[in-house]
Motif scaffolding. Structure first.
Motif, PDB file in Angstrom:
ATOM      1  N   LEU A  93       0.851  -1.190   0.000  1.00 59.20           N
ATOM      2  CA  LEU A  93       0.000   0.000   0.000  1.00 59.20           C
ATOM      3  C   LEU A  93       0.891   1.246   0.000  1.00 59.20           C
ATOM      4  O   LEU A  93       2.079   1.173   0.324  1.00 59.20           O
ATOM      5  N   PRO A  94       0.330   2.414  -0.324  1.00 57.93           N
ATOM      6  CA  PRO A  94       1.125   3.657  -0.347  1.00 57.93           C
ATOM      7  C   PRO A  94       1.399   4.198   1.050  1.00 57.93           C
ATOM      8  O   PRO A  94       0.910   5.255   1.443  1.00 57.93           O
ATOM      9  N   ILE A  95       2.195   3.455   1.820  1.00 53.24           N
ATOM     10  CA  ILE A  95       2.527   3.830   3.194  1.00 53.24           C
ATOM     11  C   ILE A  95       3.906   4.474   3.209  1.00 53.24           C
ATOM     12  O   ILE A  95       4.884   3.873   2.774  1.00 53.24           O
ATOM     13  N   VAL A  96       3.999   5.686   3.722  1.00 48.09           N
ATOM     14  CA  VAL A  96       5.274   6.395   3.842  1.00 48.09           C
ATOM     15  C   VAL A  96       5.830   6.184   5.243  1.00 48.09           C
ATOM     16  O   VAL A  96       5.155   6.447   6.234  1.00 48.09           O
ATOM     17  N   GLN A  97       7.048   5.674   5.315  1.00 50.69           N
ATOM     18  CA  GLN A  97       7.718   5.457   6.597  1.00 50.69           C
ATOM     19  C   GLN A  97       8.667   6.621   6.893  1.00 50.69           C
ATOM     20  O   GLN A  97       9.204   7.241   5.968  1.00 50.69           O
ATOM     21  N   GLY A  98       8.877   6.886   8.167  1.00 47.41           N
ATOM     22  CA  GLY A  98       9.801   7.940   8.548  1.00 47.41           C
ATOM     23  C   GLY A  98      10.234   7.766   9.992  1.00 47.41           C
ATOM     24  O   GLY A  98       9.694   6.931  10.726  1.00 47.41           O
ATOM     25  N   THR A  99      11.224   8.537  10.413  1.00 48.44           N
ATOM     26  CA  THR A  99      11.741   8.454  11.779  1.00 48.44           C
ATOM     27  C   THR A  99      10.651   8.832  12.769  1.00 48.44           C
ATOM     28  O   THR A  99       9.984   9.853  12.625  1.00 48.44           O
ATOM     29  N   SER A 100      10.490   7.996  13.786  1.00 48.71           N
ATOM     30  CA  SER A 100       9.369   8.158  14.713  1.00 48.71           C
ATOM     31  C   SER A 100       9.696   9.100  15.864  1.00 48.71           C
ATOM     32  O   SER A 100      10.734   8.970  16.523  1.00 48.71           O
ATOM     33  N   PHE A 101       8.780  10.045  16.130  1.00 45.44           N
ATOM     34  CA  PHE A 101       8.880  10.902  17.308  1.00 45.44           C
ATOM     35  C   PHE A 101       8.621  10.112  18.590  1.00 45.44           C
ATOM     36  O   PHE A 101       9.079  10.485  19.661  1.00 45.44           O
ATOM     37  N   ALA A 102       7.837   9.024  18.471  1.00 41.54           N
ATOM     38  CA  ALA A 102       7.386   8.310  19.659  1.00 41.54           C
ATOM     39  C   ALA A 102       8.539   7.805  20.513  1.00 41.54           C
ATOM     40  O   ALA A 102       8.414   7.689  21.739  1.00 41.54           O
ATOM     41  N   PHE A 103       9.679   7.508  19.881  1.00 39.17           N
ATOM     42  CA  PHE A 103      10.808   6.937  20.611  1.00 39.17           C
ATOM     43  C   PHE A 103      11.700   8.001  21.254  1.00 39.17           C
ATOM     44  O   PHE A 103      12.616   7.659  22.008  1.00 39.17           O
ATOM     45  N   VAL A 264      16.556  -1.692  25.321  1.00 43.69           N
ATOM     46  CA  VAL A 264      15.785  -2.775  24.707  1.00 43.69           C
ATOM     47  C   VAL A 264      14.344  -2.767  25.210  1.00 43.69           C
ATOM     48  O   VAL A 264      13.390  -2.851  24.426  1.00 43.69           O
ATOM     49  N   ILE A 265      14.175  -2.650  26.529  1.00 43.73           N
ATOM     50  CA  ILE A 265      12.813  -2.620  27.081  1.00 43.73           C
ATOM     51  C   ILE A 265      12.059  -1.396  26.583  1.00 43.73           C
ATOM     52  O   ILE A 265      10.891  -1.485  26.173  1.00 43.73           O
ATOM     53  N   GLY A 266      12.720  -0.246  26.592  1.00 47.05           N
ATOM     54  CA  GLY A 266      12.068   0.981  26.136  1.00 47.05           C
ATOM     55  C   GLY A 266      11.649   0.901  24.685  1.00 47.05           C
ATOM     56  O   GLY A 266      10.508   1.237  24.333  1.00 47.05           O
ATOM     57  N   PHE A 267      12.540   0.444  23.818  1.00 47.31           N
ATOM     58  CA  PHE A 267      12.220   0.336  22.401  1.00 47.31           C
ATOM     59  C   PHE A 267      11.135  -0.709  22.165  1.00 47.31           C
ATOM     60  O   PHE A 267      10.273  -0.526  21.296  1.00 47.31           O
ATOM     61  N   ALA A 268      11.176  -1.815  22.895  1.00 49.92           N
ATOM     62  CA  ALA A 268      10.167  -2.851  22.715  1.00 49.92           C
ATOM     63  C   ALA A 268       8.786  -2.358  23.133  1.00 49.92           C
ATOM     64  O   ALA A 268       7.782  -2.606  22.437  1.00 49.92           O
ATOM     65  N   MET A 269       8.710  -1.658  24.260  1.00 50.46           N
ATOM     66  CA  MET A 269       7.419  -1.138  24.713  1.00 50.46           C
ATOM     67  C   MET A 269       6.863  -0.113  23.732  1.00 50.46           C
ATOM     68  O   MET A 269       5.671  -0.133  23.400  1.00 50.46           O
ATOM     69  N   MET A 270       7.718   0.763  23.246  1.00 49.29           N
ATOM     70  CA  MET A 270       7.239   1.769  22.302  1.00 49.29           C
ATOM     71  C   MET A 270       6.907   1.143  20.948  1.00 49.29           C
ATOM     72  O   MET A 270       6.107   1.681  20.194  1.00 49.29           O
ATOM     73  N   ALA A 271       7.518  -0.014  20.647  1.00 56.15           N
ATOM     74  CA  ALA A 271       7.189  -0.703  19.405  1.00 56.15           C
ATOM     75  C   ALA A 271       5.725  -1.118  19.384  1.00 56.15           C
ATOM     76  O   ALA A 271       5.080  -1.113  18.325  1.00 56.15           O
ATOM     77  N   VAL A 272       5.194  -1.480  20.545  1.00 56.73           N
ATOM     78  CA  VAL A 272       3.776  -1.856  20.617  1.00 56.73           C
ATOM     79  C   VAL A 272       2.902  -0.664  20.235  1.00 56.73           C
ATOM     80  O   VAL A 272       1.953  -0.780  19.444  1.00 56.73           O
ATOM     81  N   VAL A 273       3.232   0.501  20.795  1.00 52.84           N
ATOM     82  CA  VAL A 273       2.468   1.709  20.471  1.00 52.84           C
ATOM     83  C   VAL A 273       2.613   2.046  18.986  1.00 52.84           C
ATOM     84  O   VAL A 273       1.645   2.371  18.299  1.00 52.84           O
ATOM     85  N   SER A 274       3.849   1.962  18.474  1.00 56.73           N
ATOM     86  CA  SER A 274       4.097   2.259  17.059  1.00 56.73           C
ATOM     87  C   SER A 274       3.328   1.298  16.164  1.00 56.73           C
ATOM     88  O   SER A 274       2.787   1.691  15.119  1.00 56.73           O
ATOM     89  N   ALA A 275       3.264   0.017  16.561  1.00 51.41           N
ATOM     90  CA  ALA A 275       2.541  -0.969  15.761  1.00 51.41           C
ATOM     91  C   ALA A 275       1.050  -0.650  15.698  1.00 51.41           C
ATOM     92  O   ALA A 275       0.419  -0.758  14.629  1.00 51.41           O
ATOM     93  N   ILE A 276       0.493  -0.242  16.823  1.00 52.66           N
ATOM     94  CA  ILE A 276      -0.929   0.118  16.837  1.00 52.66           C
ATOM     95  C   ILE A 276      -1.172   1.360  15.989  1.00 52.66           C
ATOM     96  O   ILE A 276      -2.168   1.474  15.274  1.00 52.66           O
ATOM     97  N   GLU A 277      -0.230   2.321  16.043  1.00 46.00           N
ATOM     98  CA  GLU A 277      -0.343   3.512  15.200  1.00 46.00           C
ATOM     99  C   GLU A 277      -0.339   3.126  13.719  1.00 46.00           C
ATOM    100  O   GLU A 277      -1.100   3.672  12.920  1.00 46.00           O
ATOM    101  N   THR A 278       0.516   2.178  13.366  1.00 47.58           N
ATOM    102  CA  THR A 278       0.578   1.731  11.982  1.00 47.58           C
ATOM    103  C   THR A 278      -0.721   1.058  11.564  1.00 47.58           C
ATOM    104  O   THR A 278      -1.197   1.239  10.431  1.00 47.58           O
TER     105      THR A 278
END
Length: 470
Positions: A93-103, A264-278
């Motif tokens: 799909l036409p999804i644009v990826q970029g550096t995340s502010f969330a992290f 590692v814990i911080g990035f993994a936890m924020m990955a869950v939020v990022s995944a839901i955003e995606t």
């Protein structure tokens, strides 16, 4: 409204349709312009937090250019994973990826004042967190129940609240200037205000591409203003240009690899939020561009691409990637669903990432000018979180959950000394504010019953007399 000169309505809703090249190229570059500033800003913020020197004569100048370069390069690579796909990786799909502010609220405490040496742990966390993010694709649909708007809205709001201080510091003169007479001067603030005013004017009184690229154009006008008032000189521009290479490839493990449990814990936890955003962005694209729901394969593929893009970026000194919501709105505005249009934009980003001179020009932008743009962007993050919270059923149960999570999370951000006796890993995670707030909200939302009795769940807005009694 869609431009039917590009194709028929059926073609415009088809992700596999390729518009005529003369139309596709400008549409692809338009996607890049909409996300460009947001994509490179995190690299500059992390460098500033680490204590990099920002002048073109600074010994850290090549490292700063490299971080900007990797932000562009791997945003393009991650976008290609989404549009071209690699087996099950990518939504097609036409999804644009970029550096995340969330992290950022995780990355800033990791590197604060530690210089280049801190980057090994940061990128180690990005690699392992990205692999964890990739694995979320196998069961992303099954964990959505634990992340309702109450949780995701709270986290997004707190991301913005954690970053607004950065915007103000930049507008006043930057962290290195704190305590100096120049910090907070009228000249510094004037540059930031020019950016804010131009951005707001274009956003609300212009249309089409002028409105979409309001932040970028605001920064350009602010840059011109800075040149006029002597905040940046042509000599500085020339020095930056001459010190940057014309072409450079990424270097694997440039900053080494260090295992940091906090990272590692911080990035993994924020990955869950990022995944839901995606997931939300994929749904927004299919609804806005094709008038349908996203399929399970599209959602899983987008999550795989998120994680793999982040892990690969970390190998070369790039920051975590996620789907960019502003580009979702752009698809709805143009009505062009073609993934090949976004592929063109991805190739343009990769080209920019291989040419360090592009990063050199970006770095000559005064921190005060960037601060004006950052204030707008981080304010929009807070607004997006509030918008998500508007979908919450605000009974007393949800208000208590929100109140406790916000109080603890925001309180620890504002007063990090309160947990100074914790081990380093726990202290970094707690003072981010995001992780304790998210954990509290998730746990309370799962364990507190939905039905707590009529008095506990009745709408706050009703059932009370003028004296607060029933």
């Amino acid at each position: 409204m869609a431009d039917t000169s590009i194709g028929t309505p059926e073609q415009l809703r088809d992700p596999n349709y390729t518009p005529p090249l003369i139309k596709a190229v400008p549409l692809g570059i338009q996607h890049v312009l909409a996300m460009f500033v947001s994509n490179v800003t995190p690299a500059i913020i992390v460098a500033g937090a680490a204590g990099f020197g920002f002048g073109s004569n600074s010994p850290d100048f090549p490292e700063l250019l490299y971080l900007i370069q990797m932000s562009m390069l791997f945003a393009g690579v991650a976008t290609l994973l989404q549009t071209v796909t690699l087996g099950p990786v990518g939504a097609g799909l036409p999804i644009v990826q970029g550096t995340s502010f969330a992290f950022l609220p995780i990355m800033i405490p990791l590197v604060a004042g530690k210089g280049v040496d801190a980057l090994a742990a940061l990128f180690g966390g990005a690699i392992l967190g990205g692999l964890f993010h990739f694995c979320l694709g196998f069961f992303i649909g099954r964990i959505r129940f634990a992340l309702p708007p109450l949780v995701t809205g709270l986290v997004v709001t707190m991301i913005g609240l954690a970053l607004v201080k950065v915007g103000i510091q930049y507008a006043a003169g930057g962290v290195p200037a704190i305590g100096t007479p120049e910090y907070g001067s009228a000249l510094n603030w004037s540059a930031a205000l020019v950016v804010i005013l131009v951005t707001l004017g274009l956003k609300f009184f212009a249309r089409g591409m002028l409105s979409v690229s309001a932040v970028l154009l605001g920064l350009i006008v602010g840059y011109v203003y800075a040149l006029m008032v002597g905040m940046v000189t042509f000599e500085a521009i020339g020095t930056s240009w001459s010190r940057a290479a014309g072409f450079a490839l990424p270097v694997p493990f440039k900053y080494g690899f260090e295992f940091s449990l906090a990272a590692v814990i911080g990035f993994a936890m924020m990955a869950v939020v990022s995944a839901i955003e995606t997931v939300g962005d994929v749904s927004g694209i299919t609804k806005g561009g094709a008038g349908r729901e996203a399929s399970d394969n599209e959602i899983a593929g987008a999550t795989y691409a998120d994680g793999l893009g982040t892990a690969v970026a970390g190998l070369f000194g790039g920051f975590p990637n996620t789907s960019f919501s502003q580009n979702v709105g752009l698809i709805a505005m143009t009505g062009v669903m073609s993934r090949h249009v976004v592929t063109i934009g991805a190739l343009f980003l990769i080209l920019c990432g291989l040419v360090p001179k592009v990063g050199a020009i970006i770095r000559t932008v005064p921190i005060e000018v960037l601060g004006g743009g950052v204030i707008v962007m981080f304010g929009m993050v807070v607004a997006a979180g509030v918008s998500m919270l508007s979908d919450v059923h605000w009974n007393r149960r949800n208000m208590v959950i929100f109140a406790i999570a916000l109080s603890v999370g925001l309180g620890l951000q504002l007063e990090p000394g309160a947990v100074q006796h914790l081990p380093d890993t726990a202290r970094i995670l707690m003072t981010s504010g995001l992780l304790p707030a998210a954990v509290i909200a998730i746990v309370l939302n799962l364990i507190l019953p939905q039905e707590l009795g009529e008095e506990a769940t009745e709408e706050v807005s009703g059932g009370m007399d003028g004296h607060g009694r029933r």
